[in-house]
Design a protein around this motif. Sequence first.
Motif, PDB file in Angstrom:
ATOM      1  N   VAL A 135       0.845  -1.180   0.000  1.00 35.80           N
ATOM      2  CA  VAL A 135       0.000   0.000   0.000  1.00 35.80           C
ATOM      3  C   VAL A 135       0.886   1.236   0.000  1.00 35.80           C
ATOM      4  O   VAL A 135       1.788   1.366   0.815  1.00 35.80           O
ATOM      5  N   GLY A 136       0.639   2.131  -0.895  1.00 39.36           N
ATOM      6  CA  GLY A 136       1.377   3.388  -0.935  1.00 39.36           C
ATOM      7  C   GLY A 136       2.776   3.267  -1.531  1.00 39.36           C
ATOM      8  O   GLY A 136       3.472   4.251  -1.637  1.00 39.36           O
ATOM      9  N   ARG A 137       3.171   2.087  -1.895  1.00 34.99           N
ATOM     10  CA  ARG A 137       4.504   1.894  -2.451  1.00 34.99           C
ATOM     11  C   ARG A 137       4.451   2.142  -3.954  1.00 34.99           C
ATOM     12  O   ARG A 137       3.581   1.642  -4.641  1.00 34.99           O
ATOM     13  N   LYS A 138       5.398   2.951  -4.439  1.00 36.56           N
ATOM     14  CA  LYS A 138       5.434   3.235  -5.863  1.00 36.56           C
ATOM     15  C   LYS A 138       6.651   2.576  -6.472  1.00 36.56           C
ATOM     16  O   LYS A 138       7.751   2.689  -5.957  1.00 36.56           O
ATOM     17  N   THR A 139       6.419   1.913  -7.569  1.00 38.00           N
ATOM     18  CA  THR A 139       7.522   1.312  -8.300  1.00 38.00           C
ATOM     19  C   THR A 139       8.054   2.319  -9.305  1.00 38.00           C
ATOM     20  O   THR A 139       7.455   3.379  -9.512  1.00 38.00           O
ATOM     21  N   LYS A 140       9.161   1.980  -9.923  1.00 38.39           N
ATOM     22  CA  LYS A 140       9.733   2.872 -10.928  1.00 38.39           C
ATOM     23  C   LYS A 140       8.750   3.127 -12.060  1.00 38.39           C
ATOM     24  O   LYS A 140       8.616   4.248 -12.555  1.00 38.39           O
ATOM     25  N   ALA A 146       3.334   8.499 -13.527  1.00 41.93           N
ATOM     26  CA  ALA A 146       2.833   9.685 -12.833  1.00 41.93           C
ATOM     27  C   ALA A 146       3.544  10.935 -13.327  1.00 41.93           C
ATOM     28  O   ALA A 146       2.929  11.997 -13.487  1.00 41.93           O
ATOM     29  N   ALA A 147       4.842  10.826 -13.600  1.00 43.19           N
ATOM     30  CA  ALA A 147       5.598  11.978 -14.106  1.00 43.19           C
ATOM     31  C   ALA A 147       5.105  12.378 -15.490  1.00 43.19           C
ATOM     32  O   ALA A 147       5.006  13.568 -15.811  1.00 43.19           O
ATOM     33  N   LYS A 149       2.068  11.907 -16.718  1.00 40.19           N
ATOM     34  CA  LYS A 149       0.747  12.519 -16.577  1.00 40.19           C
ATOM     35  C   LYS A 149       0.864  13.953 -16.097  1.00 40.19           C
ATOM     36  O   LYS A 149       0.190  14.846 -16.581  1.00 40.19           O
ATOM     37  N   SER A 150       1.742  14.164 -15.109  1.00 42.13           N
ATOM     38  CA  SER A 150       1.852  15.516 -14.561  1.00 42.13           C
ATOM     39  C   SER A 150       2.479  16.474 -15.566  1.00 42.13           C
ATOM     40  O   SER A 150       2.131  17.648 -15.621  1.00 42.13           O
ATOM     41  N   SER A 151       3.408  15.983 -16.402  1.00 42.66           N
ATOM     42  CA  SER A 151       4.018  16.867 -17.402  1.00 42.66           C
ATOM     43  C   SER A 151       3.018  17.229 -18.500  1.00 42.66           C
ATOM     44  O   SER A 151       3.052  18.320 -19.050  1.00 42.66           O
ATOM     45  N   LYS A 152       2.085  16.335 -18.812  1.00 36.92           N
ATOM     46  CA  LYS A 152       1.058  16.624 -19.812  1.00 36.92           C
ATOM     47  C   LYS A 152       0.001  17.566 -19.245  1.00 36.92           C
ATOM     48  O   LYS A 152      -0.562  18.390 -19.938  1.00 36.92           O
ATOM     49  N   ALA A 153      -0.255  17.437 -17.962  1.00 38.27           N
ATOM     50  CA  ALA A 153      -1.291  18.250 -17.331  1.00 38.27           C
ATOM     51  C   ALA A 153      -0.819  19.683 -17.116  1.00 38.27           C
ATOM     52  O   ALA A 153      -1.617  20.600 -17.090  1.00 38.27           O
ATOM     53  N   ARG A 154       0.437  19.939 -16.981  1.00 40.28           N
ATOM     54  CA  ARG A 154       0.954  21.284 -16.688  1.00 40.28           C
ATOM     55  C   ARG A 154       0.629  22.299 -17.787  1.00 40.28           C
ATOM     56  O   ARG A 154       0.149  23.385 -17.485  1.00 40.28           O
TER      57      ARG A 154
END
Length: 166
Positions: A135-140, A146-147, A149-154
């Motif tokens: 739970v809450g652990r993020k893999t590479k 996520a990176a 998605k966030s770069s497209k959303a900016r």
Amino acid sequence: MAKSLTSLLNQIERLQKEASLIQSEVIDRIRKEIAKYHLTPEQLFGAAVGSGAKRAKPTRKSSTPRVAKYADQAGNSWGGVGKRPEWLRQALAAGKALEDFLVGGAGSQSVAATDAGKPASKRTRKAPSAAKPAVGRKTKATKRAAARKSSKARPRAAAAATSASE
């Protein structure tokens, strides 16, 4: 000067007899030393020796030690899995019952009794711990996604912010 075939064959026969004599002398000397020091094949070769015995492949060791299910007075033990060891087969052939060797049974010295001097952490098996949930652990891979998605959303967010301010 060429040698005749018969002389070569005689020489081969003589050398084979000489080699055989040397081998038998070495074998006799080794047998005397083995008897003198009461050595067993397991001590000499590290594994059971028999006809057609093959060298065992190295196996991955278990992180938890196996518990002995059967043991004898000489300190031999067996977990009850796989082929019966030679010491147990010989005892059974001599007329003893398998139940005589049960750890904690009437006919054997308990392995727990031999561990009496050890600390509790060394003589008891721990129950395997439950696997921790991720739970809450993020893999590479999830971090990369996520990176992205966030770069497209900016740029959209920046465009929306500039249009709202106008």
